[in-house]
Enzyme design. Structure first.
Site, PDB file in Angstrom:
ATOM      1  N   TYR A 289       0.852  -1.201   0.000  1.00 51.44           N
ATOM      2  CA  TYR A 289       0.000   0.000   0.000  1.00 51.44           C
ATOM      3  C   TYR A 289       0.881   1.243   0.000  1.00 51.44           C
ATOM      4  O   TYR A 289       1.936   1.267   0.653  1.00 51.44           O
ATOM      5  CB  TYR A 289      -0.838   0.063   1.276  1.00 51.44           C
ATOM      6  CG  TYR A 289      -2.102  -0.748   1.311  1.00 51.44           C
ATOM      7  CD1 TYR A 289      -2.941  -0.864   0.205  1.00 51.44           C
ATOM      8  CD2 TYR A 289      -2.506  -1.358   2.502  1.00 51.44           C
ATOM      9  CE1 TYR A 289      -4.122  -1.592   0.271  1.00 51.44           C
ATOM     10  CE2 TYR A 289      -3.689  -2.082   2.579  1.00 51.44           C
ATOM     11  CZ  TYR A 289      -4.490  -2.199   1.463  1.00 51.44           C
ATOM     12  OH  TYR A 289      -5.659  -2.897   1.544  1.00 51.44           O
TER      13      TYR A 289
ATOM     14  N   TYR B 286     -10.384 -13.395   5.619  1.00 49.08           N
ATOM     15  CA  TYR B 286      -9.811 -13.406   6.968  1.00 49.08           C
ATOM     16  C   TYR B 286     -10.654 -14.354   7.833  1.00 49.08           C
ATOM     17  O   TYR B 286     -11.463 -13.913   8.654  1.00 49.08           O
ATOM     18  CB  TYR B 286      -9.801 -11.999   7.572  1.00 49.08           C
ATOM     19  CG  TYR B 286      -8.831 -11.058   6.905  1.00 49.08           C
ATOM     20  CD1 TYR B 286      -7.573 -10.832   7.445  1.00 49.08           C
ATOM     21  CD2 TYR B 286      -9.164 -10.400   5.721  1.00 49.08           C
ATOM     22  CE1 TYR B 286      -6.672  -9.972   6.832  1.00 49.08           C
ATOM     23  CE2 TYR B 286      -8.271  -9.537   5.101  1.00 49.08           C
ATOM     24  CZ  TYR B 286      -7.029  -9.332   5.664  1.00 49.08           C
ATOM     25  OH  TYR B 286      -6.151  -8.478   5.055  1.00 49.08           O
TER      26      TYR B 286
ATOM     27  N   TYR C 235       0.686  -6.846  14.176  1.00 44.76           N
ATOM     28  CA  TYR C 235      -0.281  -7.685  13.471  1.00 44.76           C
ATOM     29  C   TYR C 235      -0.130  -9.179  13.774  1.00 44.76           C
ATOM     30  O   TYR C 235      -0.794 -10.009  13.152  1.00 44.76           O
ATOM     31  CB  TYR C 235      -0.194  -7.454  11.952  1.00 44.76           C
ATOM     32  CG  TYR C 235      -1.536  -7.540  11.250  1.00 44.76           C
ATOM     33  CD1 TYR C 235      -2.422  -6.470  11.286  1.00 44.76           C
ATOM     34  CD2 TYR C 235      -1.936  -8.687  10.585  1.00 44.76           C
ATOM     35  CE1 TYR C 235      -3.658  -6.545  10.663  1.00 44.76           C
ATOM     36  CE2 TYR C 235      -3.166  -8.769   9.957  1.00 44.76           C
ATOM     37  CZ  TYR C 235      -4.033  -7.705   9.994  1.00 44.76           C
ATOM     38  OH  TYR C 235      -5.249  -7.783   9.385  1.00 44.76           O
TER      39      TYR C 235
ATOM     40  N   GLU D  23      -5.491 -10.496  -0.389  1.00 39.52           N
ATOM     41  CA  GLU D  23      -5.261 -10.463   1.054  1.00 39.52           C
ATOM     42  C   GLU D  23      -5.816 -11.745   1.656  1.00 39.52           C
ATOM     43  O   GLU D  23      -7.015 -12.000   1.580  1.00 39.52           O
ATOM     44  CB  GLU D  23      -5.954  -9.273   1.726  1.00 39.52           C
ATOM     45  CG  GLU D  23      -5.434  -7.908   1.340  1.00 39.52           C
ATOM     46  CD  GLU D  23      -6.185  -6.785   2.053  1.00 39.52           C
ATOM     47  OE1 GLU D  23      -6.633  -6.992   3.202  1.00 39.52           O
ATOM     48  OE2 GLU D  23      -6.316  -5.701   1.450  1.00 39.52           O
TER      49      GLU D  23
ATOM     50  N   ASN E 156      -9.689  -0.187  -3.093  1.00 39.38           N
ATOM     51  CA  ASN E 156      -9.533  -1.259  -2.109  1.00 39.38           C
ATOM     52  C   ASN E 156     -10.876  -1.704  -1.544  1.00 39.38           C
ATOM     53  O   ASN E 156     -11.659  -0.870  -1.064  1.00 39.38           O
ATOM     54  CB  ASN E 156      -8.660  -0.769  -0.945  1.00 39.38           C
ATOM     55  CG  ASN E 156      -8.284  -1.879   0.013  1.00 39.38           C
ATOM     56  OD1 ASN E 156      -7.396  -2.673  -0.271  1.00 39.38           O
ATOM     57  ND2 ASN E 156      -8.969  -1.953   1.137  1.00 39.38           N
ATOM     58  N   GLU E 157     -11.138  -3.015  -1.627  1.00 35.47           N
ATOM     59  CA  GLU E 157     -12.281  -3.634  -0.957  1.00 35.47           C
ATOM     60  C   GLU E 157     -13.555  -2.784  -1.075  1.00 35.47           C
ATOM     61  O   GLU E 157     -14.029  -2.203  -0.101  1.00 35.47           O
ATOM     62  CB  GLU E 157     -11.960  -3.897   0.522  1.00 35.47           C
ATOM     63  CG  GLU E 157     -10.895  -4.951   0.722  1.00 35.47           C
ATOM     64  CD  GLU E 157     -10.697  -5.373   2.167  1.00 35.47           C
ATOM     65  OE1 GLU E 157     -10.245  -6.506   2.397  1.00 35.47           O
ATOM     66  OE2 GLU E 157     -11.008  -4.562   3.070  1.00 35.47           O
TER      67      GLU E 157
ATOM     68  N   ASN F 148      -7.774   1.479   3.342  1.00 33.66           N
ATOM     69  CA  ASN F 148      -8.245   0.862   4.590  1.00 33.66           C
ATOM     70  C   ASN F 148      -7.072   0.714   5.559  1.00 33.66           C
ATOM     71  O   ASN F 148      -6.686   1.669   6.204  1.00 33.66           O
ATOM     72  CB  ASN F 148      -8.940  -0.472   4.312  1.00 33.66           C
ATOM     73  CG  ASN F 148      -9.983  -0.800   5.380  1.00 33.66           C
ATOM     74  OD1 ASN F 148     -10.966  -0.086   5.489  1.00 33.66           O
ATOM     75  ND2 ASN F 148      -9.759  -1.842   6.155  1.00 33.66           N
ATOM     76  N   ALA F 149      -6.507  -0.484   5.712  1.00 35.00           N
ATOM     77  CA  ALA F 149      -5.205  -0.699   6.355  1.00 35.00           C
ATOM     78  C   ALA F 149      -5.135  -0.233   7.803  1.00 35.00           C
ATOM     79  O   ALA F 149      -4.059   0.017   8.328  1.00 35.00           O
ATOM     80  CB  ALA F 149      -4.093  -0.006   5.548  1.00 35.00           C
ATOM     81  N   GLU F 150      -6.287  -0.099   8.465  1.00 37.79           N
ATOM     82  CA  GLU F 150      -6.310   0.360   9.853  1.00 37.79           C
ATOM     83  C   GLU F 150      -5.553   1.680  10.006  1.00 37.79           C
ATOM     84  O   GLU F 150      -4.876   1.918  11.001  1.00 37.79           O
ATOM     85  CB  GLU F 150      -5.762  -0.705  10.815  1.00 37.79           C
ATOM     86  CG  GLU F 150      -6.659  -1.904  10.994  1.00 37.79           C
ATOM     87  CD  GLU F 150      -6.713  -2.818   9.790  1.00 37.79           C
ATOM     88  OE1 GLU F 150      -7.816  -3.004   9.218  1.00 37.79           O
ATOM     89  OE2 GLU F 150      -5.651  -3.326   9.389  1.00 37.79           O
TER      90      GLU F 150
END
Length: 980
Positions: A62, A221, A325, A257, A166-167, A106-108
């Site tokens: 990213y 996930y 993570y 992912e 993304n998503e 996204n990616a927190e």
């Protein structure tokens, strides 16, 4: 091959099996890495070498719009925001890149990566075809294009694909047209690589219709994101293959992912990343990753392989500073217990080109595979060209911890029969998966079948080499044709062999530990070990001497590798003449074991010649075998961190003092906002920080009012995001702190609405009074169920006196806001609006000699609520040639304080002591100066009028002799220019 492409390049093509890169079929085995979470470009090579050493051939990356495009019209690819050093390191290492620039990632991370200025300046709906949103992302995407075009594969670079946003869902049409607009910008440029998308669920998005991409992918996930009960599993997903066949059968099966760990949340019950490393540990990797293989996926990216640090204002409110993570490579860059299993899988994939093209035949439930125990579940994949077969076995109940024994019917070039033929059974020990191969190649030789696992298969020098392994508590078996005159054969009762029709069946009884030479001849070398020993072996690639863009890429620049056992890490290997030069890291004395071409006569480790143990080598193989004792130097023992003493202290909240002037602050007088979450009450003014360019970290508000004897209270609604806090004073009198909340992402409170009562004597009647709000902004929300949640209303959503009205409101965040912020190296997300930050007290070189001496553990004077800055310096003198991960470690007690940790000017940690869980903050070399002076500053916010007593120490996590070396320090010091 009947291949499909995007019509823009033939360097990346595909069919229903896999990608075909420059004419070669490739299994993309990838891990996620965000360079912005490791803001030391010299260390990116360290991560890439660790990725490559585990057998991976790609990374997914990213990029962060908020960092690169900090204000309108500004595009900044300097320092850690640069792409060029990443691309160069990837070429040097032999790693492909799938670039994922968003704009939304996204990616927190705060606002999901969208530039903060956009969240207040753009009126249209983000991530749609809104014209002002389209205009807002143009400069950023054009910047990405400019940086990336010269590093695409068609120009000798590592970039093989670019992901669009993304998503996201393809409906409504405004979403689809947004994708189409992004794709048009790429297509109207010199970008030629395929465009991809990652569907967040089995939604069939982006395969056909407006906005469809070249290669579709699915994110998954299965264990989700709560690590509180790390031994409780969700089962594997069983419909991956059928879903893919129903929606996208003509393309390779891609997972952009797949779960490689989990993020962790704020709160006293948050389990921490060690628990996440258990939830997604080696058994998870073994069962769930092989389940992906069994679905015939040939492009797989694990999120995350290295998580890193969400320093400064990078996090979205749901996570804290660490983005470890639970990854296989820890935040401090150490290899974890998860890494060896990834390496065993990675080396198998690299060794198995026949696996890159397989047909899905069926499984033991649909009748395509016959097994003797229905508690097992086996899927069959077969290469249509070579008839090599891969039987992937797991428990039928993938969460089962039982021991399951079974036999398997196989069809081979030697006929159909049941295996094992001598050993008692194939065994699954609880949460375990296996690949049983038939008609499998190693070099020019073949394995008829093996129930033992394959670590390595290939050629070393003039010999075919096969390295098998298995758990020592189980029996295993392999059948193959042995060739050449034997020089060594296993002499142990635990290994038996029988021969018939030119095929030798090797049976491995339980109890075998360590490395055993099964067969050594001039033509073949067969090795066997237990699973743990196999995980200590490396197989560095030997690049060809020929230069070229892809000299370091497996299948392209080289197909030559060796085997090295023992060291903590083997980074790379080269052969010059008869000398093999190994580079890597050590943290203890180990037995070095090497299998190399027979032409190698001498070995060096990090440039130092290693004397051989000829006797030990002779028991391994007399041809290309090498054994020696390898030990780190004695200087490693002398690395001890200095104590953090000599703290200097200054008050960092002069804003509550009667003589403080906010004349130079920003007047908060807007009456409209593009943020869709409107104020609750007040007089029409909008007090949202981002509307005044103060979008992150701590922001201060000052509301003026004229008080009468009837003025007794104020109502304030304050929005700071999950786990925030806001302390409130009237004049110099502390009123209270409003607490946001999170308990492991439950009981979330991202805004408060409280009444603050004015104590007797706190007001100045018929004069100007000031309410001061000290508010933490925990980051902007990611996309959610509401439209434009990224446009988070951080600030004051309601303000009201019990009687009378407020006069002026003033606001102050970091100096310069997002347009004229001062620190161009550390970037727009590093600083906030604390007085000490505005003065630059956190920066190296600020003169604190006139400050009071006060230890951090003493907290603030008089047990007051407020903010103080504590600063000290220390020297480090770490010898060259050592990689020494270090952390700053606070006390782990629960107290009513928040602390911002600055190391050489970088905000490397936010400690929230009333919530937790994080109290240890890794800080990388390059932020830390390992050869000189360092400055550490702590902004301590006492949220209640009570004594707080934080402690802080610098700790050495580990000492490794090795590393990549040459890490540059880029920590600009204090300057008076622009500071208040």
């Amino acid at each position: 091959m009947n291949l499909t492409g995007n019509g823009r390049t033939t360097d990346v093509m595909w069919d229903k099996y896999s990608l075909v890169i420059k004419g070669q079929r490739v299994f993309i085995h990838s891990g996620e890495f965000h360079t912005f979470r490791l803001p030391v470009p010299g260390l990116w090579l360290d991560i890439l070498q660790k990725v490559k050493a585990a057998g991976f051939n790609a990374i997914s990356v990213y990029t962060h719009m908020a960092l690169i495009n900090p204000s309108p019209g500004v595009i900044d690819f300097n320092d850690y925001r640069a792409l060029e050093p990443l691309y160069e390191a990837a070429k040097q290492t032999g790693i492909w890149i799938v670039l994922r620039p968003g704009p939304y990632i996204n990616a927190e991370t705060t606002a999901g990566g969208i530039a903060h200025w956009i969240t207040s300046q753009v009126a249209g709906e983000l991530r749609t075809n809104a014209t002002d949103w389209e205009a807002a992302w143009q400069d950023y995407i054009q910047g990405i294009i400019t940086e990336t075009v010269p590093y695409q594969i068609n120009q000798g670079g590592p970039v093989i694909a670019i992901q669009v946003d993304n998503e996201y869902s393809q409906t409504p049409i405004s979403h689809a047209e947004y994708f189409a607009e992004l794709e048009a910008v790429y297509h109207n440029s010199s970008i030629v690589v395929p465009l991809t998308a990652n569907d967040p669920g089995e939604g069939r998005d982006w395969i056909n219709g407006t906005g469809a991409v070249d290669v579709y992918g699915l994110d998954s996930y299965p264990q989700e994101f709560d690590c509180s009960n790390p031994t409780v599993w969700n089962p594997v997903v069983t419909n991956y293959y059928s879903y893919h066949e129903s929606v996208d059968p003509s393309e390779p099966w891609y997972f952009p992912e797949f779960q490689g760990g989990s993020f962790d949340a704020w709160g006293p019950t948050a389990p921490g990343y060690d628990q996440c490393r258990v939830l997604t540990g080696a058994d998870f990797e073994n069962v769930f990753y092989l389940n992906l293989w069994a679905s015939n996926a040939k492009l797989i990216n694990y999120y995350m392989l290295y998580g890193g640090t969400s320093w400064g204002a990078l996090p979205f409110p749901g996570v804290y500073t660490s983005y470890d993570y639970g990854s296989a490579i820890a935040e401090n860059r150490e290899l974890t217990v998860k890494y060896p299993e990834l390496k065993r899988e990675g080396l198998f994939l690299r060794s198995s080109p026949e696996f890159y093209k397989t047909d899905y035949i069926g499984n033991s439930t649909d009748g395509a595979v016959a097994i003797t125990n229905s508690s097992a579940f086996v899927t069959l994949l077969t290469n249509p060209d070579t008839s090599t077969s891969f039987y992937i076995a797991r428990q039928n109940d993938s969460t089962s911890m039982a021991t399951t024994n079974f036999k398997l019917n196989v069809s081979t070039s030697a006929g159909s029969f049941q295996i094992p033929r001598v050993a008692s059974a194939i065994t699954l020990g609880g949460r375990q998966s296996k690949v049983i191969v038939t008609d499998y190649s190693f070099g020019s030789s073949k394995v008829l079948y093996s129930t033992a696992q394959v670590l390595y298969a290939g050629q070393i020098g003039d010999r075919d080499v096969l390295f098998l392994y298995g758990d020592p508590s189980q029996e295993h078996e392999a059948a193959l044709t042995l060739t050449g005159t034997p020089r060594l054969q296993a002499q142990t009762a635990s290994i038996s062999s029988t021969s018939a029709n030119g095929v030798t069946t090797l049976s491995f009884l339980s109890g075998i530990e360590g490395l055993v030479t099964i067969w050594d001849s001039s033509e073949q070398l067969i090795l066997y070990s237990d699973t743990t020993t196999a995980g200590t072996f490396w197989s560095p690639e030997i690049a060809t001497s020929a230069s070229g863009d892809f000299a370091n890429y497996w299948q392209f620049g080289t197909n030559t590798s060796i085997l090295v056992g023992g060291p903590y890490l083997v980074r790379n290997a080269t052969i010059s003449g008869s000398t093999l030069a190994l580079r890597g890291d050590l943290n203890e004395s180990v037995r070095l074991t090497v299998i190399a071409p027979e032409t190698v006569k001498a070995i060096t480790w990090n440039g130092i010649p290693i004397p051989a143990d000829a006797t030990a080598a002779a028991t391994l193989t007399p041809q290309g075998g090498f054994s020696a004792q390898l030990s780190p130097s004695s200087s490693a023992a002398g690395i001890v961190p200095p104590p953090l003493t000599g703290w200097k202290y200054a008050n960092s909240l002069p804003e509550i003092q009667s003589n403080f002037s906010d004349a130079n602050w920003t007047l908060a007088n807007h009456t409209t906002t593009n943020i869709p979450f409107k104020p609750y009450y007040g007089d029409g003014r909008v007090l949202y920080g981002c509307d005044y360019e103060y979008c992150e970290n701590i922001v201060l508000w000052r509301g003026h009012f004229n008080a009468t004897e009837d003025t007794t209270s104020a109502n304030l609604s304050i929005n700071g995001g999950e786990a925030f806090a806001a302390s409130v004073w009237v004049n110099d009198v502390f009123l209270n702190t409003s607490y946001g909340n999170s308990t492991n992402n439950r009981n979330i409170l991202e805004e408060t609405d409280d009444k603050f009562y004015f104590p007797p004597g706190s007001l100045l009647y018929n004069q100007d009074n000031v309410i001061t709000i000290l508010q933490d902004n925990m980051g902007l929300n990611e996309s959610g169920s509401a439209i434009d949640e990224e446009k988070s209303p951080r600030g004051v959503r309601g303000f009201m006196l019990n009687t009378g009205d407020f006069g002026e409101w003033k606001v102050q965040g970091k100096v310069g806001g997002y347009t004229n912020y001062l620190d161009k190296v550390r970037g727009v997300l590093n600083e906030g609006g604390l007085y000490g930050e505005r003065m630059g007290w956190h920066l190296p070189g600020y003169d604190t000699s006139s400050w009071a001496s006060r230890d951090l553990s003493e907290g603030l004077p008089d047990a007051a609520a407020g903010v103080g800055f504590f600063v000290t310096t220390f020297d480090l003198n770490i010898p060259e040639g050592f990689d020494v991960p270090m952390s700053f470690t606070f006390d782990d007690s629960f107290q009513a304080y928040r602390a911002q940790l600055y190391v050489n000017g970088w905000m490397m940690g936010k400690r929230v002591a009333n919530l937790g869980p994080q109290y240890q903050f890794p800080v990388q070399q390059g932020i830390l100066n390992y050869s000189g002076a360092n400055t550490v500053a702590v902004a301590l916010w006492a949220m209640e009028p009570t004594t707080v007593s934080p402690t802080l120490q610098l700790t050495v996590d580990s000492v490794y002799e090795g590393g990549v070396g040459g890490i540059e320090v880029n920590n600009p010091g204090w300057s008076a220019e622009g500071r208040e």
